[in-house]
Design an enzyme around this catalytic site. Structure first.
Site, PDB file in Angstrom:
ATOM      1  N   CYS A  93     -27.314  -1.193   1.274  1.00 12.05           N
ATOM      2  CA  CYS A  93     -27.031   0.258   1.379  1.00 12.05           C
ATOM      3  C   CYS A  93     -25.575   0.578   1.162  1.00 12.05           C
ATOM      4  O   CYS A  93     -25.600   1.300   0.136  1.00 12.05           O
ATOM      5  CB  CYS A  93     -27.573   0.903   2.644  1.00 12.05           C
ATOM      6  SG  CYS A  93     -29.415   0.813   2.517  1.00 12.05           S
ATOM      7  N   GLU A 134     -32.741   8.392   6.656  1.00 10.35           N
ATOM      8  CA  GLU A 134     -32.794   7.223   7.851  1.00 10.35           C
ATOM      9  C   GLU A 134     -31.704   6.798   8.277  1.00 10.35           C
ATOM     10  O   GLU A 134     -30.986   6.383   7.098  1.00 10.35           O
ATOM     11  CB  GLU A 134     -34.148   6.298   7.595  1.00 10.35           C
ATOM     12  CG  GLU A 134     -34.090   5.145   8.379  1.00 10.35           C
ATOM     13  CD  GLU A 134     -34.336   5.925   9.915  1.00 10.35           C
ATOM     14  OE1 GLU A 134     -35.285   6.736   9.943  1.00 10.35           O
ATOM     15  OE2 GLU A 134     -33.423   5.461  10.806  1.00 10.35           O
ATOM     16  N   ARG A 137     -28.983  -8.846   0.596  1.00 10.14           N
ATOM     17  CA  ARG A 137     -28.668  -8.113  -0.465  1.00 10.14           C
ATOM     18  C   ARG A 137     -27.140  -7.817  -0.487  1.00 10.14           C
ATOM     19  O   ARG A 137     -26.401  -7.444   0.691  1.00 10.14           O
ATOM     20  CB  ARG A 137     -29.498  -6.673  -0.398  1.00 10.14           C
ATOM     21  CG  ARG A 137     -31.034  -7.168  -0.726  1.00 10.14           C
ATOM     22  CD  ARG A 137     -31.773  -5.720  -0.895  1.00 10.14           C
ATOM     23  NE  ARG A 137     -32.216  -5.539   0.628  1.00 10.14           N
ATOM     24  CZ  ARG A 137     -33.126  -4.632   1.055  1.00 10.14           C
ATOM     25  NH1 ARG A 137     -33.485  -3.819  -0.041  1.00 10.14           N
ATOM     26  NH2 ARG A 137     -33.420  -4.250   2.188  1.00 10.14           N
ATOM     27  N   GLY A 191     -13.192  -7.905   8.395  1.00  9.79           N
ATOM     28  CA  GLY A 191     -14.070  -8.980   8.181  1.00  9.79           C
ATOM     29  C   GLY A 191     -14.027  -9.171   6.432  1.00  9.79           C
ATOM     30  O   GLY A 191     -13.038  -8.898   5.981  1.00  9.79           O
ATOM     31  N   LEU A 231     -14.441  -0.378  12.930  1.00  9.00           N
ATOM     32  CA  LEU A 231     -13.275  -0.988  12.741  1.00  9.00           C
ATOM     33  C   LEU A 231     -12.967  -2.344  13.067  1.00  9.00           C
ATOM     34  O   LEU A 231     -12.003  -2.902  13.375  1.00  9.00           O
ATOM     35  CB  LEU A 231     -12.211  -0.214  13.712  1.00  9.00           C
ATOM     36  CG  LEU A 231     -11.968   1.290  13.548  1.00  9.00           C
ATOM     37  CD1 LEU A 231     -11.266   2.136  14.389  1.00  9.00           C
ATOM     38  CD2 LEU A 231     -11.234   1.732  11.997  1.00  9.00           C
ATOM     39  N   GLU A 279     -30.093  -2.294  10.220  1.00  7.72           N
ATOM     40  CA  GLU A 279     -30.763  -3.580  10.053  1.00  7.72           C
ATOM     41  C   GLU A 279     -30.322  -4.309  11.505  1.00  7.72           C
ATOM     42  O   GLU A 279     -29.140  -4.145  11.819  1.00  7.72           O
ATOM     43  CB  GLU A 279     -30.481  -4.203   8.771  1.00  7.72           C
ATOM     44  CG  GLU A 279     -31.515  -3.651   7.899  1.00  7.72           C
ATOM     45  CD  GLU A 279     -31.306  -4.199   6.490  1.00  7.72           C
ATOM     46  OE1 GLU A 279     -31.109  -5.650   6.711  1.00  7.72           O
ATOM     47  OE2 GLU A 279     -31.405  -3.764   5.420  1.00  7.72           O
TER      48      GLU A 279
HETATM   49  P1  NAD Z   1     -37.221  -2.535   0.696  1.00  2.00           P
HETATM   50  O1  NAD Z   1     -36.751  -3.018  -0.349  1.00  2.00           O
HETATM   51  O2  NAD Z   1     -36.946  -3.591   1.878  1.00  2.00           O
HETATM   52  O3  NAD Z   1     -38.679  -2.278   0.948  1.00  2.00           O
HETATM   53  C1  NAD Z   1     -39.280  -1.325  -0.026  1.00  2.00           C
HETATM   54  C2  NAD Z   1     -40.823  -1.677   0.123  1.00  2.00           C
HETATM   55  O4  NAD Z   1     -41.455  -0.628  -0.887  1.00  2.00           O
HETATM   56  C3  NAD Z   1     -41.184  -3.000  -0.174  1.00  2.00           C
HETATM   57  O5  NAD Z   1     -42.037  -3.575   0.650  1.00  2.00           O
HETATM   58  C4  NAD Z   1     -42.147  -2.672  -1.652  1.00  2.00           C
HETATM   59  O6  NAD Z   1     -42.913  -3.579  -1.967  1.00  2.00           O
HETATM   60  C5  NAD Z   1     -42.608  -1.228  -1.280  1.00  2.00           C
HETATM   61  N1  NAD Z   1     -43.173  -0.634  -2.534  1.00  2.00           N
HETATM   62  C6  NAD Z   1     -42.337  -0.420  -3.912  1.00  2.00           C
HETATM   63  N2  NAD Z   1     -43.106   0.159  -4.799  1.00  2.00           N
HETATM   64  C7  NAD Z   1     -44.338   0.279  -4.104  1.00  2.00           C
HETATM   65  C8  NAD Z   1     -45.342   1.209  -4.424  1.00  2.00           C
HETATM   66  N3  NAD Z   1     -45.337   1.800  -5.696  1.00  2.00           N
HETATM   67  N4  NAD Z   1     -46.447   1.529  -3.457  1.00  2.00           N
HETATM   68  C9  NAD Z   1     -46.429   0.767  -2.297  1.00  2.00           C
HETATM   69  N5  NAD Z   1     -45.366   0.060  -2.037  1.00  2.00           N
HETATM   70  C10 NAD Z   1     -44.092  -0.029  -2.747  1.00  2.00           C
HETATM   71  O7  NAD Z   1     -36.497  -1.366   1.103  1.00  2.00           O
HETATM   72  P2  NAD Z   1     -35.633  -0.910   2.415  1.00  2.00           P
HETATM   73  O8  NAD Z   1     -34.350  -1.415   2.776  1.00  2.00           O
HETATM   74  O9  NAD Z   1     -36.608  -0.566   3.458  1.00  2.00           O
HETATM   75  O10 NAD Z   1     -34.999   0.661   2.052  1.00  2.00           O
HETATM   76  C11 NAD Z   1     -35.889   1.543   1.673  1.00  2.00           C
HETATM   77  C12 NAD Z   1     -35.160   3.090   1.362  1.00  2.00           C
HETATM   78  O11 NAD Z   1     -34.685   3.286   2.702  1.00  2.00           O
HETATM   79  C13 NAD Z   1     -34.151   2.879   0.589  1.00  2.00           C
HETATM   80  O12 NAD Z   1     -33.620   4.104  -0.157  1.00  2.00           O
HETATM   81  C14 NAD Z   1     -32.925   2.590   1.300  1.00  2.00           C
HETATM   82  O13 NAD Z   1     -31.677   3.037   0.753  1.00  2.00           O
HETATM   83  C15 NAD Z   1     -33.404   3.351   2.590  1.00  2.00           C
HETATM   84  N6  NAD Z   1     -32.469   2.958   3.742  1.00  2.00           N
HETATM   85  C16 NAD Z   1     -32.512   1.681   4.045  1.00  2.00           C
HETATM   86  C17 NAD Z   1     -31.913   1.092   5.317  1.00  2.00           C
HETATM   87  C18 NAD Z   1     -31.992  -0.272   5.542  1.00  2.00           C
HETATM   88  O14 NAD Z   1     -31.209  -0.758   6.624  1.00  2.00           O
HETATM   89  N7  NAD Z   1     -32.715  -1.099   4.976  1.00  2.00           N
HETATM   90  C19 NAD Z   1     -31.638   2.114   6.204  1.00  2.00           C
HETATM   91  C20 NAD Z   1     -31.667   3.559   5.869  1.00  2.00           C
HETATM   92  C21 NAD Z   1     -32.171   4.064   4.652  1.00  2.00           C
HETATM   93  C1  UGA Z   2     -25.715   0.884   7.510  1.00  2.00           C
HETATM   94  C2  UGA Z   2     -25.637   2.172   8.184  1.00  2.00           C
HETATM   95  O1  UGA Z   2     -24.854   1.854   9.434  1.00  2.00           O
HETATM   96  C3  UGA Z   2     -26.804   2.708   8.665  1.00  2.00           C
HETATM   97  O2  UGA Z   2     -26.705   3.942   9.523  1.00  2.00           O
HETATM   98  C4  UGA Z   2     -27.530   3.105   7.536  1.00  2.00           C
HETATM   99  O3  UGA Z   2     -29.007   3.745   7.806  1.00  2.00           O
HETATM  100  C5  UGA Z   2     -27.888   1.973   6.555  1.00  2.00           C
HETATM  101  O4  UGA Z   2     -26.518   1.344   6.183  1.00  2.00           O
HETATM  102  C6  UGA Z   2     -28.681   2.252   5.299  1.00  2.00           C
HETATM  103  O5  UGA Z   2     -28.296   3.315   4.997  1.00  2.00           O
HETATM  104  O6  UGA Z   2     -29.388   1.253   4.771  1.00  2.00           O
HETATM  105  P1  UGA Z   2     -26.419  -1.620   7.785  1.00  2.00           P
HETATM  106  O7  UGA Z   2     -26.330  -1.976   6.023  1.00  2.00           O
HETATM  107  O8  UGA Z   2     -27.996  -2.068   8.226  1.00  2.00           O
HETATM  108  O9  UGA Z   2     -26.740  -0.152   8.087  1.00  2.00           O
HETATM  109  O10 UGA Z   2     -25.320  -2.389   8.613  1.00  2.00           O
HETATM  110  P2  UGA Z   2     -24.000  -2.039   9.103  1.00  2.00           P
HETATM  111  O11 UGA Z   2     -24.075  -2.335  10.630  1.00  2.00           O
HETATM  112  O12 UGA Z   2     -23.787  -0.606   8.755  1.00  2.00           O
HETATM  113  O13 UGA Z   2     -23.099  -2.846   8.353  1.00  2.00           O
HETATM  114  C7  UGA Z   2     -22.774  -2.625   7.053  1.00  2.00           C
HETATM  115  C8  UGA Z   2     -21.914  -3.678   6.502  1.00  2.00           C
HETATM  116  O14 UGA Z   2     -20.401  -3.462   6.909  1.00  2.00           O
HETATM  117  C9  UGA Z   2     -22.063  -5.106   6.990  1.00  2.00           C
HETATM  118  O15 UGA Z   2     -21.633  -6.099   5.877  1.00  2.00           O
HETATM  119  C10 UGA Z   2     -21.159  -5.253   8.141  1.00  2.00           C
HETATM  120  O16 UGA Z   2     -20.948  -6.522   8.417  1.00  2.00           O
HETATM  121  C11 UGA Z   2     -19.784  -4.413   7.777  1.00  2.00           C
HETATM  122  N1  UGA Z   2     -19.202  -4.035   8.940  1.00  2.00           N
HETATM  123  C12 UGA Z   2     -19.552  -3.006   9.800  1.00  2.00           C
HETATM  124  C13 UGA Z   2     -17.797  -4.337   9.053  1.00  2.00           C
HETATM  125  O17 UGA Z   2     -17.277  -5.571   8.338  1.00  2.00           O
HETATM  126  N2  UGA Z   2     -17.024  -4.067  10.012  1.00  2.00           N
HETATM  127  C14 UGA Z   2     -17.499  -3.087  10.980  1.00  2.00           C
HETATM  128  O18 UGA Z   2     -16.985  -2.622  11.812  1.00  2.00           O
HETATM  129  C15 UGA Z   2     -18.845  -2.667  11.006  1.00  2.00           C
END
Ligand code: NAD
Ligand code: UGA
Length: 431
Positions: free
Chosen positions: A260, A148, A328, A253, A250, A152
């Site tokens: 992540c 994914e 986080r 900050g 770019l 955020e």
């Molecule tokens: P998160 O911590 O926000 O959510 C995880 C959820 O899973 C929680 O609600 C938790 O209660 C639930 N959970 C845990 N164990 C469980 C179980 N046994 N059964 C049912 N539910 C359970 O995590 P997130 O930020 O959504 O990230 C999830 C994954 O996606 C991670 O691997 C992360 O690296 C990846 N990812 C995150 C983002 C992002 O922007 N946050 C973007 C891309 C990929």
């Molecule tokens: C990032 C990636 O952009 C997503 O593609 C990926 O799915 C996700 O991680 C993930 O794997 O969780 P996210 O962490 O939500 O997304 O936020 P970003 O917009 O990428 O920013 C990450 C960090 O870099 C933030 O702290 C942001 O302030 C910083 N940043 C970003 C900068 O300081 N300068 C920039 O030009 C861009």
């Protein structure tokens, strides 16, 4: 097509809601009972623009439901997505215990024709080991990996209109089922790429590490700008006009944070080492970003004449980026705690009113507007670039503060604009 999504965090909930918006029947499952109760009441537990409206619409249309009953939910699903967290272990490796706990829990309940898709970010080899594990339990399940890439704060748009969909598969059932799931994106000509499990897993880490490296790079250029009299905003624009470089990521900050980039760069370094790969650029990126926070603290102290004890510091924005309530690994954590430990009186305003931020900084004063937060301030520090800060009325602010000093770690303003309203303006990489 019936879809089950396990984990209703930033990725699971957005994916589930968006799949239901595509028209599929979706159940989102979590073992956090309070979260599911909240979702059942129609409340979204996270701050994610546009998600609440879409969620309520699809619940009303009876395409979307929530459950804590994992066994029942997966038993009737054609496709099951795992979207639970993969945080860092203390050695930096990805903690896969949540993924394996889910696999263990669902194994005996999966239907015969089901496709199991891992969406959580997992190191190379994990999907294959899940497949093997299920095989050892006598289950011949097709297992796929679908990274994914949503951000955020822009998650719904990113999911509904992605740059690409990457699908690590083995077997025809996976291919057919996943093509069906992402068919609604064909209308936008979204590139949909099928590849091996390993390539898909690595493409996720490599993408995040590359973006993190871009941010760390521009931050080091910003430091150089401060020493040599250049302006990092101009340098970034000049670089970004080259299509080979691109203008995204770019923005100088306080260093990257979030759930992540920090954990994924460290996990990549960790599992690459097991394959004998050094990843020296990833290493340098991690180190550079770790140093960034200390540099920001030095910058703040220097602007405050190296004394913050007893001073009123107004912090604007603490989440790791704008448009999220996620704390986080936010750079604010180290900055605010350091200033507080040095005896500063801290007030915070953050437009997300993040509950997790309140628990991280229980000792500060929380205010409900920029202006209230700046009453009597000796310094204002912008850590997160929330859009509403762009329209700050500096004349009005000047009447409220004790000392007109603005330290902007996100370069939000024109230097002359701020200085002409009587503030001393200290920003990043601009003299
Ligand atoms: P998160 O911590 O926000 O959510 C995880 C959820 O899973 C929680 O609600 C938790 O209660 C639930 N959970 C845990 N164990 C469980 C179980 N046994 N059964 C049912 N539910 C359970 O995590 P997130 O930020 O959504 O990230 C999830 C994954 O996606 C991670 O691997 C992360 O690296 C990846 N990812 C995150 C983002 C992002 O922007 N946050 C973007 C891309 C990929
Ligand atoms: C990032 C990636 O952009 C997503 O593609 C990926 O799915 C996700 O991680 C993930 O794997 O969780 P996210 O962490 O939500 O997304 O936020 P970003 O917009 O990428 O920013 C990450 C960090 O870099 C933030 O702290 C942001 O302030 C910083 N940043 C970003 C900068 O300081 N300068 C920039 O030009 C861009």
């Amino acid at each position: 097509m019936k879809i089950a999504v396990i984990g209703t965090g930033y990725v699971g909930l957005v994916s589930g809601v968006c799949f239901s918006e595509f028209g599929f029947n979706v159940v989102c499952i979590d073992n956090n009972v309070a979260k599911i109760a909240q979702l059942d009441r129609g409340d979204v537990p996270i701050y994610e623009p546009g998600l609440d409206k879409l969620m309520r619409k699809n619940v009303s249309a009876r395409r979307l439901s929530f459950s804590t009953n994992i066994a029942e939910s997966v038993a009737s699903a054609n496709i099951v997505f795992i979207a639970v967290g993969t945080p860092s272990n203390s050695d930096g490796s990805a903690n896969l215990s949540y993924v394996y706990a889910v696999v263990d829990e669902i194994a005996e309940h999966l239907g015969k024709e089901v496709v199991l898709v891992i969406k959580s970010t997992v190191p190379v080899g994990t999907t294959r080991s899940v497949k093997k594990l299920l095989g050892e339990k006598g289950m011949d399940v097709d297992v796929a990996f679908n990274p994914e890439f949503l951000r955020e704060g822009a998650a719904v748009d990113d999911f509904m209109r992605p740059d690409r969909v990457i699908l690590g598969i083995e077997g025809n059932r996976s291919k057919k089922t996943l093509m069906n799931v992402y068919r609604p994106l064909y209308v936008f000509n979204t590139p949909i790429m099928f590849t091996t499990l390993e390539s898909a897993e690595l493409s996720k880490y490599a993408s995040n590490a590359f973006l993190a490296m871009k941010v760390a790079f521009i931050n080091e250029v910003a430091d150089l700008c401060e020493s040599c009299g250049a302006d990092v905003n101009d340098v970034a624009i000049a670089m970004g006009l080259d299509k080979r470089i691109g203008d995204k990521f770019l923005q100088a900050g306080p260093g990257y944070g979030g759930s992540c980039f920090p954990k994924d760069t460290v996990a990549l370094r960790n599992f690459a080492a097991k394959f004998g790969a050094e990843m020296s650029l990833v290493n340098a990126t991690i180190r550079s970003n770790q140093n960034r926070r200390g540099r920001m603290i030095k910058k703040i102290l220097s602007a405050c004449d190296n004394e913050v004890k007893g001073k009123n510091i107004s912090i604007l924005g603490v989440t790791f980026k704008a448009n999220t309530d996620d704390m986080r690994d936010s750079p604010s954590i180290e900055i605010v705690n350091t200033l507080a430990n040095m005896g500063a009186n801290i007030g915070i305003y953050d437009p997300s009113f993040s509950e997790s931020a309140k628990s991280i900084f229980p000792y500060v004063a929380w205010n409900s507007s920029v202006y209230d937060n700046c009453n009597g301030a000796d310094a204002i520090i912008i850590i997160t670039d929330w859009t509403e800060f762009r329209a700050i009325n500096f004349q009005e602010l000047k009447k409220r503060v004790r000392n007109p000093l603005l330290i902007d770690l996100r370069n939000m303003y024109d230097i002359l604009d701020v200085e002409s309203s009587g503030f001393r303006y200290c920003c990043v990489g601009r003299s």
